[in-house]
Design a protein around this motif. Structure first.
Motif, PDB file in Angstrom:
ATOM      1  N   LEU A  81       0.859  -1.182   0.000  1.00 49.61           N
ATOM      2  CA  LEU A  81       0.000   0.000   0.000  1.00 49.61           C
ATOM      3  C   LEU A  81       0.894   1.231   0.000  1.00 49.61           C
ATOM      4  CD1 LEU A  81      -2.620  -1.056   2.732  1.00 49.61           C
ATOM      5  CD2 LEU A  81      -2.790  -1.326   0.243  1.00 49.61           C
ATOM      6  N   LEU A 103      -8.840  -0.723   3.291  1.00 46.46           N
ATOM      7  CA  LEU A 103      -8.421  -1.503   2.135  1.00 46.46           C
ATOM      8  C   LEU A 103      -8.292  -2.987   2.480  1.00 46.46           C
ATOM      9  CD1 LEU A 103      -5.817   0.937   0.532  1.00 46.46           C
ATOM     10  CD2 LEU A 103      -8.084   0.360  -0.336  1.00 46.46           C
ATOM     11  N   ASP A 110      -9.411  -0.061  -4.991  1.00 49.38           N
ATOM     12  CA  ASP A 110      -8.009   0.144  -5.378  1.00 49.38           C
ATOM     13  C   ASP A 110      -7.377   1.368  -4.730  1.00 49.38           C
ATOM     14  OD1 ASP A 110      -7.879  -1.975  -7.569  1.00 49.38           O
ATOM     15  OD2 ASP A 110      -9.567  -0.748  -8.258  1.00 49.38           O
ATOM     16  N   ARG A 149      -3.314   0.842  -3.650  1.00 51.21           N
ATOM     17  CA  ARG A 149      -2.599  -0.416  -3.799  1.00 51.21           C
ATOM     18  C   ARG A 149      -1.495  -0.199  -4.840  1.00 51.21           C
ATOM     19  NH1 ARG A 149      -5.759  -3.981  -1.040  1.00 51.21           N
ATOM     20  NH2 ARG A 149      -7.989  -3.494  -0.999  1.00 51.21           N
TER      21      ARG A 149
END
Length: 226
Positions: A81, A103, A110, A149
């Protein structure tokens, strides 16, 4: 489930005035699994000296602009990340925890954004900044409010090195163009500093975001002609 490593990329050029406060805000995070990659874009002030007071991965390059510096920072990162911080902004203590947790819970997303608040320096009056048409925040979407990401960044090719201004907005245009899922948290994840020298307040005569949108339209037309 183990917590993912978050890489915080700080690209800085002559940032001695605010850099220490920015880095202190990163190293006060409630999230434990993170690293800081600082790319010094050819600074000639005390930036390097200040950076070395912190446990950052320090990378120095000749002055090539923030797009190149951020791409270098991402390439040097180890995290799955990625978050970004400008040298003149500050993170709330729970920024990484909030967004990394989101996330982890939402593998279909995303990129996650959040809200921003302004820090006004020297008694200045906040300008009447236009609001982002999609997310509503004044002054547009700040890159520092995002966590992505690394695969999403790689899929769109990172930052376009041709952009010396609004490279972050061009990135968001391409993320949406590639169908990346973007979510927005209601919490404040960035304190954005207004000090009179912000790029947001001094755009060039020819706004590069218009170029980004024109190029997007050209890509769509080319795709239709195939």
């Amino acid at each position: 489930m183990s917590t993912p490593l978050v890489s915080v990329v700080v690209a800085v050029y002559n940032g001695e005035r605010f850099l220490r406060e920015a880095l202190e805000s990163v190293f006060r995070q409630t999230y434990d699994s993170y690293e800081v990659v600082l790319v010094d874009d050819g600074s000639t002030d005390r930036t390097a000296e200040i950076a070395r007071d912190f446990p950052v991965r320090y990378v120095r390059q000749s002055n090539q602009g923030s797009s190149v510096a951020r791409n270098v920072g991402v390439a040097a990162s180890r995290g799955g990340l990625i978050a970004f911080l400008d040298h003149d902004d500050v993170l709330p203590r729970d920024k990484l925890s909030l967004q990394a947790g989101f996330l982890m819970d939402r593998p279909d997303v995303d990129c996650v954004l959040g809200r921003q608040e302004w820090i006004v320096e020297g008694g200045q009056e906040p300008p009447d900044l236009p609001r982002d048409p999609l997310f509503g925040d004044p002054g547009g979407i700040a890159l520092g409010s995002a966590m992505l990401r690394v695969e999403a960044l790689e899929a769109v090719g990172g930052f376009d090195a041709r952009y010396l201004y609004a490279e972050d907005r061009d990135l968001f245009v391409r993320l949406r163009e590639h169908g990346m899922a973007i979510a927005v948290l209601p919490e404040t994840v960035l304190y954005r500093r207004l000090h009179g020298h912000n790029k947001t307040l001094s755009p060039p005569a020819s706004h590069p975001l218009l170029r980004s949108l024109r190029e997007k339209l050209e890509r769509e037309r080319s795709s239709e002609r195939r």
